[in-house]
Design a protein around this motif. Structure first.
Motif, PDB file in Angstrom:
ATOM      1  N   ILE A 214       0.808  -1.229   0.000  1.00 24.87           N
ATOM      2  CA  ILE A 214       0.000   0.000   0.000  1.00 24.87           C
ATOM      3  C   ILE A 214       0.840   1.277   0.000  1.00 24.87           C
ATOM      4  O   ILE A 214       0.597   2.187  -0.806  1.00 24.87           O
ATOM      5  CB  ILE A 214      -0.996  -0.018   1.178  1.00 24.87           C
ATOM      6  N   PRO A 215       1.870   1.430   0.857  1.00 27.13           N
ATOM      7  CA  PRO A 215       2.615   2.701   0.883  1.00 27.13           C
ATOM      8  C   PRO A 215       3.461   2.951  -0.358  1.00 27.13           C
ATOM      9  O   PRO A 215       4.070   4.012  -0.471  1.00 27.13           O
ATOM     10  CB  PRO A 215       3.509   2.560   2.128  1.00 27.13           C
ATOM     11  N   THR A 216       3.537   1.983  -1.304  1.00 30.16           N
ATOM     12  CA  THR A 216       4.300   2.228  -2.525  1.00 30.16           C
ATOM     13  C   THR A 216       3.606   3.254  -3.416  1.00 30.16           C
ATOM     14  O   THR A 216       4.234   3.830  -4.310  1.00 30.16           O
ATOM     15  CB  THR A 216       4.506   0.917  -3.314  1.00 30.16           C
ATOM     16  N   GLU A 217       2.292   3.477  -3.189  1.00 26.37           N
ATOM     17  CA  GLU A 217       1.589   4.510  -3.927  1.00 26.37           C
ATOM     18  C   GLU A 217       2.038   5.896  -3.435  1.00 26.37           C
ATOM     19  O   GLU A 217       2.169   6.133  -2.236  1.00 26.37           O
ATOM     20  CB  GLU A 217       0.077   4.381  -3.739  1.00 26.37           C
ATOM     21  N   HIS A 218       2.245   6.807  -4.367  1.00 22.15           N
ATOM     22  CA  HIS A 218       2.727   8.146  -4.004  1.00 22.15           C
ATOM     23  C   HIS A 218       1.735   8.867  -3.091  1.00 22.15           C
ATOM     24  O   HIS A 218       2.135   9.626  -2.199  1.00 22.15           O
ATOM     25  CB  HIS A 218       2.958   8.976  -5.276  1.00 22.15           C
ATOM     26  N   SER A 219       0.434   8.610  -3.288  1.00 26.48           N
ATOM     27  CA  SER A 219      -0.589   9.297  -2.488  1.00 26.48           C
ATOM     28  C   SER A 219      -0.605   8.833  -1.035  1.00 26.48           C
ATOM     29  O   SER A 219      -1.216   9.471  -0.186  1.00 26.48           O
ATOM     30  CB  SER A 219      -1.975   9.073  -3.104  1.00 26.48           C
ATOM     31  N   LEU A 220       0.080   7.721  -0.757  1.00 21.89           N
ATOM     32  CA  LEU A 220       0.073   7.172   0.601  1.00 21.89           C
ATOM     33  C   LEU A 220       1.463   7.242   1.233  1.00 21.89           C
ATOM     34  O   LEU A 220       1.829   6.386   2.032  1.00 21.89           O
ATOM     35  CB  LEU A 220      -0.436   5.722   0.588  1.00 21.89           C
ATOM     36  N   HIS A 221       2.225   8.277   0.886  1.00 24.36           N
ATOM     37  CA  HIS A 221       3.559   8.444   1.465  1.00 24.36           C
ATOM     38  C   HIS A 221       3.515   9.271   2.740  1.00 24.36           C
ATOM     39  O   HIS A 221       4.502   9.886   3.123  1.00 24.36           O
ATOM     40  CB  HIS A 221       4.504   9.096   0.439  1.00 24.36           C
ATOM     41  N   GLN A 222       2.364   9.291   3.413  1.00 28.54           N
ATOM     42  CA  GLN A 222       2.256   9.999   4.674  1.00 28.54           C
ATOM     43  C   GLN A 222       2.988   9.208   5.756  1.00 28.54           C
ATOM     44  O   GLN A 222       3.142   7.981   5.646  1.00 28.54           O
ATOM     45  CB  GLN A 222       0.791  10.172   5.054  1.00 28.54           C
ATOM     46  N   PRO A 223       3.438   9.893   6.833  1.00 25.41           N
ATOM     47  CA  PRO A 223       4.171   9.184   7.895  1.00 25.41           C
ATOM     48  C   PRO A 223       3.431   7.973   8.435  1.00 25.41           C
ATOM     49  O   PRO A 223       4.047   6.925   8.672  1.00 25.41           O
ATOM     50  CB  PRO A 223       4.335  10.269   8.966  1.00 25.41           C
ATOM     51  N   MET A 224       2.096   8.085   8.618  1.00 29.88           N
ATOM     52  CA  MET A 224       1.349   6.978   9.206  1.00 29.88           C
ATOM     53  C   MET A 224       1.475   5.715   8.368  1.00 29.88           C
ATOM     54  O   MET A 224       1.668   4.617   8.894  1.00 29.88           O
ATOM     55  CB  MET A 224      -0.123   7.364   9.345  1.00 29.88           C
ATOM     56  N   TYR A 225       1.391   5.840   7.036  1.00 30.08           N
ATOM     57  CA  TYR A 225       1.449   4.671   6.170  1.00 30.08           C
ATOM     58  C   TYR A 225       2.872   4.126   6.064  1.00 30.08           C
ATOM     59  O   TYR A 225       3.067   2.917   5.935  1.00 30.08           O
ATOM     60  CB  TYR A 225       0.885   5.020   4.786  1.00 30.08           C
ATOM     61  N   VAL A 226       3.859   5.023   6.120  1.00 33.23           N
ATOM     62  CA  VAL A 226       5.251   4.564   6.151  1.00 33.23           C
ATOM     63  C   VAL A 226       5.512   3.778   7.430  1.00 33.23           C
ATOM     64  O   VAL A 226       6.141   2.707   7.407  1.00 33.23           O
ATOM     65  CB  VAL A 226       6.221   5.758   6.043  1.00 33.23           C
ATOM     66  N   PHE A 227       5.005   4.295   8.569  1.00 32.48           N
ATOM     67  CA  PHE A 227       5.184   3.603   9.843  1.00 32.48           C
ATOM     68  C   PHE A 227       4.437   2.266   9.862  1.00 32.48           C
ATOM     69  O   PHE A 227       4.835   1.349  10.582  1.00 32.48           O
ATOM     70  CB  PHE A 227       4.703   4.486  10.998  1.00 32.48           C
ATOM     71  N   LEU A 228       3.342   2.147   9.115  1.00 30.47           N
ATOM     72  CA  LEU A 228       2.651   0.861   9.022  1.00 30.47           C
ATOM     73  C   LEU A 228       3.461  -0.141   8.211  1.00 30.47           C
ATOM     74  O   LEU A 228       3.417  -1.345   8.488  1.00 30.47           O
ATOM     75  CB  LEU A 228       1.263   1.044   8.385  1.00 30.47           C
ATOM     76  N   ALA A 229       4.188   0.350   7.206  1.00 30.40           N
ATOM     77  CA  ALA A 229       4.959  -0.550   6.356  1.00 30.40           C
ATOM     78  C   ALA A 229       6.148  -1.159   7.100  1.00 30.40           C
ATOM     79  O   ALA A 229       6.484  -2.327   6.885  1.00 30.40           O
ATOM     80  CB  ALA A 229       5.453   0.199   5.120  1.00 30.40           C
ATOM     81  N   VAL A 230       6.768  -0.377   7.984  1.00 28.68           N
ATOM     82  CA  VAL A 230       7.957  -0.880   8.691  1.00 28.68           C
ATOM     83  C   VAL A 230       7.607  -2.021   9.648  1.00 28.68           C
ATOM     84  O   VAL A 230       8.240  -3.084   9.603  1.00 28.68           O
ATOM     85  CB  VAL A 230       8.691   0.263   9.420  1.00 28.68           C
TER      86      VAL A 230
END
Length: 315
Positions: free
Chosen positions: A50-66
């Protein structure tokens, strides 16, 4: 006595027996853990995509990916050998392979704890100072936070296998566990293990204790900011953004400290302890994507799009 000492001097192979007292049924228990791992692999793979989409590069989605990546790592580090023990009786493992598994399990736990702290900081900034959220949590700051969390976990946890490696004489090579855990290996030694125990406690409190204290501080600041809001809708919206993180935080730390203290100070039955410690490592990776998916509308919509696209492509 000399032959015994020679046989356990610098052993190259250890034996993992699975769940003591439940060897007769652990074949069937394995299917439950296998199903949990499948759910974890599927859910966390979606959270990584999901965070690979440019529209979802918010901190919350990055922190979900880790944490999704660390959860996948935990499943890969634990499940193959554990299921091999349960299903095929493949109990032997190389001493160094056991140390490697120990390192990856505890390092990934430490990374997940650090990311929970970073997520709490993100939520506190978003609620307490929303106008500066984007300027504070810039992409470079996000990368720095993730790197600090990863380096801290690897350096501190890396001390543990190094200290075990300095031990040479062991009174047993049989680990009453389904995976290689720090104290389970340390207790096999026939030498003075006070340094190992002390360092294990220090590493645990430096990572888990430090993170838990600052997560509490973050939520105190969040609750203070929320209680100063005058509109009920604003209250509900603020709490709604934190509920998933609070659930995951409580789930992680309650099970972590139970496993941590019961192995050192408790008198819990070995089968109960090992079952709960395995649940602690494998169930949260399966639950976390579900919790975040249920609470986050954007993730729900993106998952629906993924499955709809797959459905249309098959027609």
């Amino acid at each position: 006595m000399a032959s015994v000492n020679m046989s356990y001097l610098d052993p190259t192979t250890l034996m993992l027996i699975g769940i003591p007292g439940l060897q007769n049924v652990q074949f069937w228990i394995g299917f439950s853990f296998f199903a949990i791992c499948l759910v974890a692999l599927l859910g966390n793979t979606i959270l990584l995509i999901i965070p690979t989409e440019h529209s979802l590069h918010q901190p919350m989605y990055v922190f979900l990916a880790v944490p999704a990546a660390t959860d996948l790592g935990l499943c890969v580090a634990i499940a193959p050998k554990m299921l091999a023990i349960f299903w095929f009786g493949s109990c032997s493992t190389a001493f160094d392979a056991c140390l490697a598994q120990l390192f990856f399990i505890h390092a990934l736990q430490g990374m997940e704890s650090g990311i929970l702290l970073a997520m709490a900081f993100d939520r506190s900034v978003a609620i307490c100072d929303p106008l500066r959220h984007a300027s504070i949590l810039t992409p470079s700051i996000l990368v720095t936070m993730v790197l600090v969390v990863a380096i801290r976990a690897m350096v501190l946890v890396g001390i543990l296998p190094i200290l075990i490696k300095r031990l040479h004489l062991f009174h047993s090579v049989v680990i009453a566990h389904s995976y290689c855990e720090h104290m389970a290996m340390v207790k096999l030694a026939a030498e003075d293990i006070r340094v190992n125990k002390t360092c294990g406690l220090l590493v645990g409190f430096t990572i888990l204790g430090f993170d838990m204290i600052f997560i509490f501080i973050s939520y105190i600041l969040i609750f203070q900011a929320v209680f100063h809001l005058h509109q009920k809708e604003a209250w509900l919206k603020a709490f709604n953004t934190c509920t998933a993180h609070i659930f995951v935080f409580l789930e992680f730390y309650i099970l972590a400290f139970f496993s941590f203290f019961s192995h050192r100070f408790g008198h819990v039955a070995p089968s109960t302890h090992i079952l709960l410690s395995t649940i602690y490592l494998l169930v949260p990776p399966a639950l976390n994507p579900i919790v975040y998916g249920v609470k986050n509308k954007v993730i729900r919509q993106r998952v629906a799009q993924i499955f709809l696209l797959n459905h249309h492509s098959q027609q």
